[in-house]
Design an enzyme around this catalytic site. Structure first.
Site, PDB file in Angstrom:
ATOM      1  N   ASP A   1      -7.381 -10.747  -8.221  1.00 24.21           N
ATOM      2  CA  ASP A   1      -6.700 -11.413  -9.988  1.00 24.21           C
ATOM      3  C   ASP A   1      -6.741 -10.217 -10.942  1.00 24.21           C
ATOM      4  O   ASP A   1      -7.848 -10.148 -11.171  1.00 24.21           O
ATOM      5  CB  ASP A   1      -6.172 -12.308  -9.806  1.00 24.21           C
ATOM      6  CG  ASP A   1      -4.985 -12.668 -10.871  1.00 24.21           C
ATOM      7  OD1 ASP A   1      -4.429 -11.932 -11.356  1.00 24.21           O
ATOM      8  OD2 ASP A   1      -4.734 -13.881 -11.449  1.00 24.21           O
TER       9      ASP A   1
ATOM     10  N   TRP B   1       2.223   2.974  -2.429  1.00 20.59           N
ATOM     11  CA  TRP B   1       1.878   3.793  -3.451  1.00 20.59           C
ATOM     12  C   TRP B   1       0.565   4.851  -3.627  1.00 20.59           C
ATOM     13  O   TRP B   1       1.080   6.300  -3.479  1.00 20.59           O
ATOM     14  CB  TRP B   1       2.206   3.813  -4.922  1.00 20.59           C
ATOM     15  CG  TRP B   1       3.312   2.949  -5.233  1.00 20.59           C
ATOM     16  CD1 TRP B   1       5.088   2.933  -4.815  1.00 20.59           C
ATOM     17  CD2 TRP B   1       3.553   3.225  -6.332  1.00 20.59           C
ATOM     18  NE1 TRP B   1       5.435   2.639  -5.567  1.00 20.59           N
ATOM     19  CE2 TRP B   1       5.174   2.931  -7.101  1.00 20.59           C
ATOM     20  CE3 TRP B   1       3.019   2.859  -7.930  1.00 20.59           C
ATOM     21  CZ2 TRP B   1       5.968   2.695  -8.387  1.00 20.59           C
ATOM     22  CZ3 TRP B   1       3.933   2.626  -8.871  1.00 20.59           C
ATOM     23  CH2 TRP B   1       4.621   2.976  -9.065  1.00 20.59           C
TER      24      TRP B   1
ATOM     25  N   ASP C   1      -5.190  -6.048  -5.651  1.00 16.67           N
ATOM     26  CA  ASP C   1      -4.188  -7.140  -5.443  1.00 16.67           C
ATOM     27  C   ASP C   1      -4.611  -8.495  -4.807  1.00 16.67           C
ATOM     28  O   ASP C   1      -5.839  -8.453  -4.128  1.00 16.67           O
ATOM     29  CB  ASP C   1      -3.491  -6.755  -3.912  1.00 16.67           C
ATOM     30  CG  ASP C   1      -1.467  -7.596  -4.408  1.00 16.67           C
ATOM     31  OD1 ASP C   1      -1.494  -8.416  -3.710  1.00 16.67           O
ATOM     32  OD2 ASP C   1      -0.734  -5.740  -4.681  1.00 16.67           O
TER      33      ASP C   1
ATOM     34  N   ASP D   1       3.080  -1.180  -9.974  1.00 20.37           N
ATOM     35  CA  ASP D   1       4.356  -1.817  -9.245  1.00 20.37           C
ATOM     36  C   ASP D   1       3.943  -3.388  -9.002  1.00 20.37           C
ATOM     37  O   ASP D   1       4.801  -3.318  -8.960  1.00 20.37           O
ATOM     38  CB  ASP D   1       4.159  -0.979  -8.077  1.00 20.37           C
ATOM     39  CG  ASP D   1       5.999  -0.986  -7.803  1.00 20.37           C
ATOM     40  OD1 ASP D   1       7.246  -0.834  -8.454  1.00 20.37           O
ATOM     41  OD2 ASP D   1       6.251  -1.386  -6.700  1.00 20.37           O
TER      42      ASP D   1
ATOM     43  N   GLY E   1       0.991  -1.416  -0.067  1.00 22.88           N
ATOM     44  CA  GLY E   1      -0.030   0.161  -0.487  1.00 22.88           C
ATOM     45  C   GLY E   1       0.586   1.524  -0.561  1.00 22.88           C
ATOM     46  O   GLY E   1       0.376   2.297   0.214  1.00 22.88           O
TER      47      GLY E   1
ATOM     48  N   LYS F   1       6.048  -0.381 -13.879  1.00 19.93           N
ATOM     49  CA  LYS F   1       7.110  -1.166 -13.170  1.00 19.93           C
ATOM     50  C   LYS F   1       7.456  -1.667 -14.325  1.00 19.93           C
ATOM     51  O   LYS F   1       7.141  -2.810 -14.930  1.00 19.93           O
ATOM     52  CB  LYS F   1       7.591  -2.208 -12.078  1.00 19.93           C
ATOM     53  CG  LYS F   1       8.944  -2.646 -11.858  1.00 19.93           C
ATOM     54  CD  LYS F   1       8.919  -3.602 -10.795  1.00 19.93           C
ATOM     55  CE  LYS F   1       8.385  -3.384  -9.475  1.00 19.93           C
ATOM     56  NZ  LYS F   1       8.328  -4.112  -8.677  1.00 19.93           N
TER      57      LYS F   1
END
Length: 223
Positions: free
Chosen positions: A110, A77, A94, A134, A75, A174
């Site tokens: 998911d 970000w 998540d 991320d 958490g 990312k």
């Protein structure tokens, strides 16, 4: 060594059953200034400073009102978004359970599930100004396989951004050494005014991670 001759490096006490790699990880954590700063400032992970540094360089949080956080756990970000843009609505997703964050709607599921994009859009209640990811796939130890699995997540996140961003919105994700794969890069360049890569200072030097920053969503018809 300090000027006074004292060694400021914290050493890890050996413990039975702890592997050498575990000792190295623990030592790195104990001596990481970003880890110490995160604890002092109440962030759940040192990764918070990667977003802070990307925002300082690219202004990705400027004027955002609705944000999607893909791969939100733990958490950090979303904590940054809420701190810097306290009026922004944030929805995070998540597979892992994430402790509640004030002002953040959490979906434990998911992202690759068929119904995930619709549930995210419904929870946000409108188009996003920023989609940030991320996410990284769980590694299996085979470099090429790990890269392909993570880039699959990046591609899915990029398509989600293209389909759910407001005009002028941004996408931050990312990626890994070598940057974004050609097909994903072409997609981003088609739909965003600028696409850049950066490695924020908070990203460990030995890490292969980089970030792609796509800004100025053009909202052209999908083809």
């Amino acid at each position: 060594m300090t000027r006074g001759g004292g060694d400021t490096t914290k050493r890890v006490k050996t413990a039975r059953g702890r592997t050498a790699s575990s000792n190295r990880w623990l030592s790195r954590q104990l001596n990481d200034p970003y880890v110490r700063q995160a604890k002092a400032e109440g962030y759940r992970s040192r990764a918070a400073y990667k977003l802070i540094e990307l925002d300082e360089k690219f202004g990705v949080l400027k004027g955002v009102h609705r944000v999607i956080d893909l791969g939100i756990a733990p958490g950090g970000w979303s904590q940054v978004v809420r701190k810097l843009r306290p009026k922004a609505s944030v929805v995070g997703i998540d597979l892992l359970e994430t402790d509640p964050i004030e002002g953040v709607t959490l979906l434990q599921m998911d992202f690759m599930a068929d119904d995930a994009p619709a549930k995210l859009a419904e929870a946000l209640g409108g188009k996003a100004d920023l989609v940030m990811s991320d996410m990284a796939a769980n590694t299996v130890g085979h470099k090429q396989t790990d890269h392909l699995r993570t880039m699959g997540l990046v591609e899915a996140a990029a398509w989600f951004a293209v389909e759910h961003l407001e005009p002028g919105g941004a996408f931050v994700a990312k990626v890994f050494a070598g940057g974004t794969d050609a097909e994903i890069l072409a997609l981003l360049k088609k739909h965003f005014r600028t696409v850049k890569h950066a490695k924020p200072p908070a990203s460990r030097k030995g890490s292969s991670e980089w970030y792609v920053i796509a800004q100025g969503f053009k909202a052209e018809p999908l083809t």
